[in-house]
Scaffold this motif. Sequence first.
Motif, mmCIF file in Angstrom:
data_model
loop_
_atom_site.group_PDB
_atom_site.id
_atom_site.type_symbol
_atom_site.label_atom_id
_atom_site.label_comp_id
_atom_site.label_asym_id
_atom_site.label_seq_id
_atom_site.Cartn_x
_atom_site.Cartn_y
_atom_site.Cartn_z
ATOM 1 N N VAL A 7 -6.483 16.321 -0.878
ATOM 2 C CA VAL A 7 -6.880 15.010 -1.373
ATOM 3 C C VAL A 7 -5.958 13.952 -0.771
ATOM 4 O O VAL A 7 -4.739 14.148 -0.706
ATOM 5 C CB VAL A 7 -6.824 14.956 -2.910
ATOM 6 N N THR A 8 -6.565 12.843 -0.333
ATOM 7 C CA THR A 8 -5.813 11.679 0.149
ATOM 8 C C THR A 8 -6.134 10.511 -0.760
ATOM 9 O O THR A 8 -7.307 10.146 -0.914
ATOM 10 C CB THR A 8 -6.184 11.347 1.600
ATOM 11 N N PHE A 9 -5.089 9.946 -1.343
ATOM 12 C CA PHE A 9 -5.254 8.875 -2.331
ATOM 13 C C PHE A 9 -4.384 7.695 -1.932
ATOM 14 O O PHE A 9 -3.289 7.879 -1.403
ATOM 15 C CB PHE A 9 -4.856 9.381 -3.725
ATOM 16 N N GLU A 10 -4.885 6.481 -2.184
ATOM 17 C CA GLU A 10 -4.186 5.265 -1.792
ATOM 18 C C GLU A 10 -4.110 4.309 -2.970
ATOM 19 O O GLU A 10 -5.091 4.115 -3.692
ATOM 20 C CB GLU A 10 -4.905 4.605 -0.618
ATOM 21 N N VAL A 11 -2.934 3.720 -3.150
ATOM 22 C CA VAL A 11 -2.690 2.787 -4.251
ATOM 23 C C VAL A 11 -2.252 1.449 -3.662
ATOM 24 O O VAL A 11 -1.362 1.408 -2.805
ATOM 25 C CB VAL A 11 -1.624 3.316 -5.214
ATOM 26 N N GLN A 12 -2.858 0.379 -4.123
ATOM 27 C CA GLN A 12 -2.445 -0.971 -3.750
ATOM 28 C C GLN A 12 -1.782 -1.624 -4.965
ATOM 29 O O GLN A 12 -2.335 -1.606 -6.060
ATOM 30 C CB GLN A 12 -3.630 -1.803 -3.277
ATOM 31 N N TYR A 13 -0.615 -2.205 -4.742
ATOM 32 C CA TYR A 13 0.158 -2.778 -5.844
ATOM 33 C C TYR A 13 0.943 -3.984 -5.344
ATOM 34 O O TYR A 13 1.065 -4.214 -4.136
ATOM 35 C CB TYR A 13 1.116 -1.735 -6.415
ATOM 36 N N LYS A 14 1.473 -4.744 -6.284
ATOM 37 C CA LYS A 14 2.347 -5.867 -5.957
ATOM 38 C C LYS A 14 3.398 -6.016 -7.049
ATOM 39 O O LYS A 14 3.270 -5.428 -8.148
ATOM 40 C CB LYS A 14 1.549 -7.153 -5.783
ATOM 41 N N ILE A 15 4.426 -6.798 -6.747
ATOM 42 C CA ILE A 15 5.549 -6.975 -7.663
ATOM 43 C C ILE A 15 5.176 -8.038 -8.692
ATOM 44 O O ILE A 15 4.804 -9.158 -8.333
ATOM 45 C CB ILE A 15 6.816 -7.373 -6.896
ATOM 46 N N LEU A 16 5.283 -7.681 -9.955
ATOM 47 C CA LEU A 16 4.964 -8.599 -11.034
ATOM 48 C C LEU A 16 6.216 -9.247 -11.625
ATOM 49 O O LEU A 16 6.218 -10.433 -11.937
ATOM 50 C CB LEU A 16 4.175 -7.866 -12.124
ATOM 51 N N ASP A 17 7.298 -8.473 -11.758
ATOM 52 C CA ASP A 17 8.555 -8.979 -12.321
ATOM 53 C C ASP A 17 9.682 -8.609 -11.357
ATOM 54 O O ASP A 17 10.069 -7.439 -11.275
ATOM 55 C CB ASP A 17 8.798 -8.370 -13.696
ATOM 56 N N ASP A 48 -10.110 10.458 0.715
ATOM 57 C CA ASP A 48 -10.716 11.664 1.293
ATOM 58 C C ASP A 48 -10.435 12.848 0.396
ATOM 59 O O ASP A 48 -9.404 12.905 -0.292
ATOM 60 C CB ASP A 48 -10.161 11.922 2.698
ATOM 61 N N ALA A 49 -11.370 13.766 0.402
ATOM 62 C CA ALA A 49 -11.213 15.033 -0.305
ATOM 63 C C ALA A 49 -11.995 16.086 0.469
ATOM 64 O O ALA A 49 -13.203 15.922 0.672
ATOM 65 C CB ALA A 49 -11.709 14.938 -1.749
ATOM 66 N N ARG A 50 -11.337 17.113 0.884
ATOM 67 C CA ARG A 50 -12.005 18.133 1.693
ATOM 68 C C ARG A 50 -11.401 19.499 1.375
ATOM 69 O O ARG A 50 -10.226 19.607 1.008
ATOM 70 C CB ARG A 50 -11.855 17.829 3.190
ATOM 71 N N PRO A 51 -12.187 20.533 1.539
ATOM 72 C CA PRO A 51 -11.682 21.889 1.279
ATOM 73 C C PRO A 51 -10.833 22.365 2.446
ATOM 74 O O PRO A 51 -10.768 21.726 3.503
ATOM 75 C CB PRO A 51 -12.974 22.703 1.150
ATOM 76 N N PRO A 52 -10.191 23.496 2.305
ATOM 77 C CA PRO A 52 -9.437 24.070 3.431
ATOM 78 C C PRO A 52 -10.353 24.360 4.621
ATOM 79 O O PRO A 52 -11.567 24.561 4.472
ATOM 80 C CB PRO A 52 -8.840 25.359 2.845
ATOM 81 N N GLU A 53 -9.783 24.341 5.798
ATOM 82 C CA GLU A 53 -10.565 24.512 7.023
ATOM 83 C C GLU A 53 -11.281 25.858 7.077
ATOM 84 O O GLU A 53 -12.321 25.991 7.691
ATOM 85 C CB GLU A 53 -9.642 24.371 8.242
ATOM 86 N N GLU A 54 -10.732 26.886 6.438
ATOM 87 C CA GLU A 54 -11.344 28.215 6.500
ATOM 88 C C GLU A 54 -12.711 28.264 5.830
ATOM 89 O O GLU A 54 -13.567 29.062 6.209
ATOM 90 C CB GLU A 54 -10.415 29.254 5.849
ATOM 91 N N THR A 114 0.843 -1.200 0.000
ATOM 92 C CA THR A 114 0.000 0.000 0.000
ATOM 93 C C THR A 114 0.871 1.241 0.000
ATOM 94 O O THR A 114 1.857 1.322 0.735
ATOM 95 C CB THR A 114 -0.924 0.011 1.233
ATOM 96 N N LEU A 115 0.472 2.181 -0.839
ATOM 97 C CA LEU A 115 1.174 3.459 -0.944
ATOM 98 C C LEU A 115 0.139 4.569 -0.849
ATOM 99 O O LEU A 115 -0.902 4.503 -1.511
ATOM 100 C CB LEU A 115 1.930 3.514 -2.268
ATOM 101 N N ARG A 116 0.397 5.568 -0.038
ATOM 102 C CA ARG A 116 -0.561 6.656 0.168
ATOM 103 C C ARG A 116 0.106 7.984 -0.164
ATOM 104 O O ARG A 116 1.261 8.220 0.189
ATOM 105 C CB ARG A 116 -1.064 6.658 1.611
ATOM 106 N N THR A 117 -0.661 8.821 -0.816
ATOM 107 C CA THR A 117 -0.196 10.167 -1.127
ATOM 108 C C THR A 117 -1.305 11.155 -0.836
ATOM 109 O O THR A 117 -2.492 10.853 -1.025
ATOM 110 C CB THR A 117 0.234 10.274 -2.606
ATOM 111 N N ASP A 118 -0.967 12.333 -0.354
ATOM 112 C CA ASP A 118 -1.955 13.371 -0.075
ATOM 113 C C ASP A 118 -1.286 14.734 -0.170
ATOM 114 O O ASP A 118 -0.061 14.856 -0.199
ATOM 115 C CB ASP A 118 -2.596 13.175 1.300
ATOM 116 N N GLY A 119 -2.132 15.737 -0.209
ATOM 117 C CA GLY A 119 -1.635 17.108 -0.287
ATOM 118 C C GLY A 119 -2.695 18.034 -0.846
ATOM 119 O O GLY A 119 -3.765 17.603 -1.303
ATOM 120 N N PHE A 120 -2.419 19.334 -0.798
ATOM 121 C CA PHE A 120 -3.315 20.344 -1.358
ATOM 122 C C PHE A 120 -3.099 20.406 -2.860
ATOM 123 O O PHE A 120 -1.960 20.472 -3.332
ATOM 124 C CB PHE A 120 -3.061 21.701 -0.717
#
Length: 384
Positions: free
Chosen positions: A139-149, A220-226, A122-128
């Motif tokens: 946005v918070t995004f998650e990728v599931q992967y495995k080794i093929l070769d 997850d996806a959310r606007p700025p707190e303000e 599992t690999l996760r990435t997020d940021g504005f």
Amino acid sequence: MAWNEPGNNGKNNDPWKQGGRDQGPPDLDEVFRNFGKKLGGVFGGGKSSGGNSGGGFAAASLLILVVAALVWAFSGFYTIQTAERGVILRFGQYHSEVTAGIHWKPTFVDTVIPVDVDEVRTLRTDGFMLTQDQNLVRVTFEVQYKILDPMLYLFSVVDADNSLKEATDSALRFVIGHSIMDDVLTRGREVVRQNTRTELEMIMEPYKTGLSVVDVYFRDARPPEEVRAAFDDAISAQEDQERFVKEADAYAREIEPRARGQVNRVMQEAEAYKQQIVLKAQGEVARFEKLLPEYIAAPKVTRDRIYLETMEQVYSSTSKVLVDVKNGNNIMYLPLDKMLNNQGSTEQRSQPATLSTPRTQLDSSNTEVRQNTARGSEPRTGRG
């Protein structure tokens, strides 16, 4: 008394003196020579001490080589687990791959690197990120992967996992940058997820990293707190809109079958009424065709009979009573209960639901009225 003090009855207790001879520390060459002799005796060396020194050293060397060879041979066995594949490097260069099981490799020649090919990572990435309509979302995004070769995973790029992380971040920013904020926050999240996966696979394909993307998740996806409160209100309004639309669709699905059922019922009733009228007309035609020969044979009798039957049918459905007043001294009996019942029957027959009243019922009612009328017309003796 110390061992090196003078005297001691002419005896010297120096440990390096043997038989009263003054000697120095033991010679190392002599020690190794004695050890070689012992080894030579073990391996069947000759009796001459001068000729056995070289043979003992050779035997010791041979023993050391045999032991080293055995240790080297046994150190080459290794095990690859069921979920792993082993990558063999021979003198640091890729040679081949092995599957699960017990294998042997020449130590100091081959190097085996086990790689787990069944583990889902599992690999996760997020940021504005900036959307197409110039809004900022986290946005918070998650990728599931495995080794093929395994070979490509180890040697195609320097760090395949980090390359996948950077490619995911790039693909996600590209898709978010071409989407509006409402789609990212509410109804378009599934489209964003699918587009991100497609873009990620296109980016990773030229690098040959040996990785396979199993699935991606839009966490997850959310606007700025303000401005989060305002966006929460907007999302709530959209959810209410969707709920009202679903309720309206449900109401329409409920009303439409009911209306169709009523239409079908009316159509069936109309078709039944049509068939009833047609059959009744056909019956009248058939009756007329049977009556025509009789009329041709005896017109007056037939005409009178038809007249009487018609008048009987007319008077049977009315509440009027005809009284012959020639003999006015007679008291008439009027069956009011039968007359009222006949009036109610007449009103029911006038409704559309009773258009097909059986003729036998009318005939029996008419007969009963005629009998009551006849009884009522009988003269009764009064006081006067």
